[in-house]
Design a protein around this motif. Structure first.
Motif, PDB file in Angstrom:
ATOM      1  N   ALA A  30       0.821  -1.259   0.212  1.00  0.00           N
ATOM      2  CA  ALA A  30      -0.303   0.113  -0.241  1.00  0.00           C
ATOM      3  C   ALA A  30       0.873   1.422   0.006  1.00  0.00           C
ATOM      4  N   GLY A  31       1.733   1.248   0.475  1.00  0.00           N
ATOM      5  CA  GLY A  31       2.695   2.448   0.761  1.00  0.00           C
ATOM      6  C   GLY A  31       3.593   2.934  -0.438  1.00  0.00           C
ATOM      7  N   ILE A  32       3.812   1.715  -1.171  1.00  0.00           N
ATOM      8  CA  ILE A  32       4.307   1.817  -2.670  1.00  0.00           C
ATOM      9  C   ILE A  32       3.447   2.498  -3.683  1.00  0.00           C
ATOM     10  N   LEU A  33       2.003   1.644  -3.607  1.00  0.00           N
ATOM     11  CA  LEU A  33       0.850   2.681  -3.903  1.00  0.00           C
ATOM     12  C   LEU A  33       1.103   3.398  -3.886  1.00  0.00           C
ATOM     13  N   TYR A  34       1.022   4.216  -2.774  1.00  0.00           N
ATOM     14  CA  TYR A  34       0.796   5.791  -2.613  1.00  0.00           C
ATOM     15  C   TYR A  34       1.563   6.134  -2.858  1.00  0.00           C
ATOM     16  N   ASP A  35       2.471   6.150  -3.034  1.00  0.00           N
ATOM     17  CA  ASP A  35       3.777   6.984  -3.393  1.00  0.00           C
ATOM     18  C   ASP A  35       3.252   6.595  -5.122  1.00  0.00           C
ATOM     19  N   SER A  36       3.832   5.730  -6.145  1.00  0.00           N
ATOM     20  CA  SER A  36       3.175   5.307  -7.533  1.00  0.00           C
ATOM     21  C   SER A  36       1.933   6.387  -7.859  1.00  0.00           C
ATOM     22  N   VAL A  37       1.358   6.560  -7.162  1.00  0.00           N
ATOM     23  CA  VAL A  37       0.425   7.630  -7.628  1.00  0.00           C
ATOM     24  C   VAL A  37       0.265   8.868  -7.456  1.00  0.00           C
ATOM     25  N   THR A  38       0.679   9.197  -5.646  1.00  0.00           N
ATOM     26  CA  THR A  38       0.788  10.428  -5.926  1.00  0.00           C
ATOM     27  C   THR A  38       2.271  11.277  -6.386  1.00  0.00           C
ATOM     28  N   GLN A  39       3.257  10.291  -6.433  1.00  0.00           N
ATOM     29  CA  GLN A  39       4.331  10.936  -7.638  1.00  0.00           C
ATOM     30  C   GLN A  39       4.782  10.665  -8.730  1.00  0.00           C
ATOM     31  N   ARG A  40       4.333   9.843  -9.035  1.00  0.00           N
ATOM     32  CA  ARG A  40       4.257   9.797 -10.380  1.00  0.00           C
ATOM     33  C   ARG A  40       2.408   9.700 -11.509  1.00  0.00           C
ATOM     34  N   LEU A  41       1.744   9.272 -10.400  1.00  0.00           N
ATOM     35  CA  LEU A  41       0.897   9.659 -11.628  1.00  0.00           C
ATOM     36  C   LEU A  41       0.125  11.240 -11.938  1.00  0.00           C
ATOM     37  N   PHE A  42       0.012  11.420 -10.200  1.00  0.00           N
ATOM     38  CA  PHE A  42      -0.666  12.999  -9.952  1.00  0.00           C
ATOM     39  C   PHE A  42      -0.068  13.937 -10.240  1.00  0.00           C
ATOM     40  N   THR A  43       1.426  14.003 -10.874  1.00  0.00           N
ATOM     41  CA  THR A  43       2.459  14.684 -11.167  1.00  0.00           C
ATOM     42  C   THR A  43       2.000  14.982 -12.854  1.00  0.00           C
ATOM     43  N   LEU A  44       0.859  14.509 -13.614  1.00  0.00           N
ATOM     44  CA  LEU A  44       1.094  14.689 -14.387  1.00  0.00           C
ATOM     45  C   LEU A  44       0.441  15.946 -15.154  1.00  0.00           C
ATOM     46  N   PRO A  45       0.360  16.806 -15.978  1.00  0.00           N
ATOM     47  CA  PRO A  45      -0.464  17.724 -16.370  1.00  0.00           C
ATOM     48  C   PRO A  45      -2.106  16.960 -15.889  1.00  0.00           C
ATOM     49  N   TYR A  46      -2.521  18.260 -15.531  1.00  0.00           N
ATOM     50  CA  TYR A  46      -4.060  18.000 -14.763  1.00  0.00           C
ATOM     51  C   TYR A  46      -4.593  17.930 -16.304  1.00  0.00           C
ATOM     52  N   ASP A  47      -4.662  17.681 -16.925  1.00  0.00           N
ATOM     53  CA  ASP A  47      -5.851  17.739 -18.135  1.00  0.00           C
ATOM     54  C   ASP A  47      -5.735  16.728 -19.228  1.00  0.00           C
ATOM     55  N   THR A  48      -4.242  15.855 -17.977  1.00  0.00           N
ATOM     56  CA  THR A  48      -4.324  14.188 -19.048  1.00  0.00           C
ATOM     57  C   THR A  48      -5.218  13.093 -18.805  1.00  0.00           C
ATOM     58  N   LEU A  49      -5.816  12.818 -19.294  1.00  0.00           N
ATOM     59  CA  LEU A  49      -6.866  11.587 -19.387  1.00  0.00           C
ATOM     60  C   LEU A  49      -6.952  10.430 -18.717  1.00  0.00           C
ATOM     61  N   VAL A  50      -7.308   9.894 -18.230  1.00  0.00           N
ATOM     62  CA  VAL A  50      -7.272   8.940 -17.008  1.00  0.00           C
ATOM     63  C   VAL A  50      -7.837   8.075 -17.809  1.00  0.00           C
ATOM     64  N   TYR A  51      -7.488   6.698 -17.913  1.00  0.00           N
ATOM     65  CA  TYR A  51      -8.308   5.589 -18.533  1.00  0.00           C
ATOM     66  C   TYR A  51      -8.001   4.682 -17.654  1.00  0.00           C
ATOM     67  N   PRO A  52      -8.538   3.984 -16.899  1.00  0.00           N
ATOM     68  CA  PRO A  52      -8.050   3.041 -16.013  1.00  0.00           C
ATOM     69  C   PRO A  52      -8.379   1.278 -16.881  1.00  0.00           C
ATOM     70  N   GLY A  53      -7.626   0.006 -15.924  1.00  0.00           N
ATOM     71  CA  GLY A  53      -7.922  -1.044 -15.874  1.00  0.00           C
ATOM     72  C   GLY A  53      -9.209  -1.832 -15.892  1.00  0.00           C
ATOM     73  N   HIS A  54      -9.796  -0.995 -15.023  1.00  0.00           N
ATOM     74  CA  HIS A  54     -11.498  -2.387 -14.664  1.00  0.00           C
ATOM     75  C   HIS A  54     -11.992  -0.806 -13.987  1.00  0.00           C
ATOM     76  N   ASP A  55     -13.682  -0.365 -14.403  1.00  0.00           N
ATOM     77  CA  ASP A  55     -14.557  -0.250 -13.598  1.00  0.00           C
ATOM     78  C   ASP A  55     -15.561  -0.180 -12.834  1.00  0.00           C
ATOM     79  N   TYR A  56     -16.072  -0.500 -11.876  1.00  0.00           N
ATOM     80  CA  TYR A  56     -17.463  -1.260 -11.303  1.00  0.00           C
ATOM     81  C   TYR A  56     -18.544  -0.718 -11.157  1.00  0.00           C
TER      82      TYR A  56
END
Length: 232
Positions: free
Chosen positions: A148-174
């Protein structure tokens, strides 16, 4: 660029078809075994040549269609670096680029859901987040060497630092969502908004989710790129 979002209702998995409209070369991201004929028909109708089947990670909730598609089309199977998949033709590492025509797909290492997981930035304006980041959610971290700690870092440091208008397409949705943006998820995703790293770790440790129904067959099959011979 041609871009299609395809859905498997049984596993709630999104598969993504990406292609260059001039060269007609294509990539399928996270193909699902039960949808191989659908995907082959679409490739044929659009006049596309499949070059790569690209995985975000080794899945536990469905069997990949890579092995069957590779046999049918001669495409290459591509998995993240260090993924437990001896069958792969290529291993793609953080920052590495996969290209078809003018379409550029850049790997972003986003471990945490599993110990080897990539998101893929497509032509600088959309990111396929796999199970690292969902629309208003995220993937679980309680098996396949998740952290979980590594996932938090991945999302906050690698994904949330992308430009704000970057479209997000997930692997799943329920819940019927198809696309979001980095701005939306950074401001409205309840898994992350207002949570410290320690809060997130505690929250994820108390989800108490059942194992995916297909996990016992999907993981070993996907370690062989979807080959069903491991199940017989």
């Amino acid at each position: 660029m041609l871009f299609r979002q395809l859905f498997d209702p049984e596993s709630s998995t999104y598969t993504y078809l990406i292609a260059d409209t001039d060269t007609k070369e294509a990539i399928l991201v996270d193909p699902v075994l039960e949808q191989v004929e659908r995907d082959r028909k679409l490739l044929q109708e659009l006049g596309l040549t499949l070059r790569y089947c690209l995985e975000t990670h080794i899945h536990a909730d469905h069997i990949t269609g890579t092995d069957k598609l590779r046999a049918a089309t001669g495409c290459l199977g591509v998995v993240p670096e260090h993924a437990h998949a001896s069958c792969a033709d290529l291993y793609i590492q953080d920052g590495e680029i996969l290209q078809v025509g003018e379409v550029i797909v850049k790997a972003i290492a986003t471990p945490g859901h599993t110990d080897s997981h990539n998101a893929y930035l497509v032509n600088h304006d959309r990111v396929l987040t796999g199970d690292a980041l969902f629309i208003r959610g995220c993937g679980r971290t309680d098996f396949q060497s998740g952290d979980a700690g590594i996932l938090y870092d991945s999302v906050t440091q690698r994904l949330f630092t992308l430009p704000y208008d970057t479209l997000v397409y997930p692997g799943h949705d329920y819940r019927g969502h198809t696309v979001s943006t980095i701005w939306e998820e950074k401001h409205w995703n309840p898994r992350f908004v207002g949570r410290t790293r320690d809060n997130f770790i505690e929250f994820m440790a108390n989800l108490n989710l059942p194992d995916p129904k297909k996990m016992m067959e999907a993981v070993p099959a996907n370690e062989m790129c979807g080959s069903l011979t491991v199940l017989t």
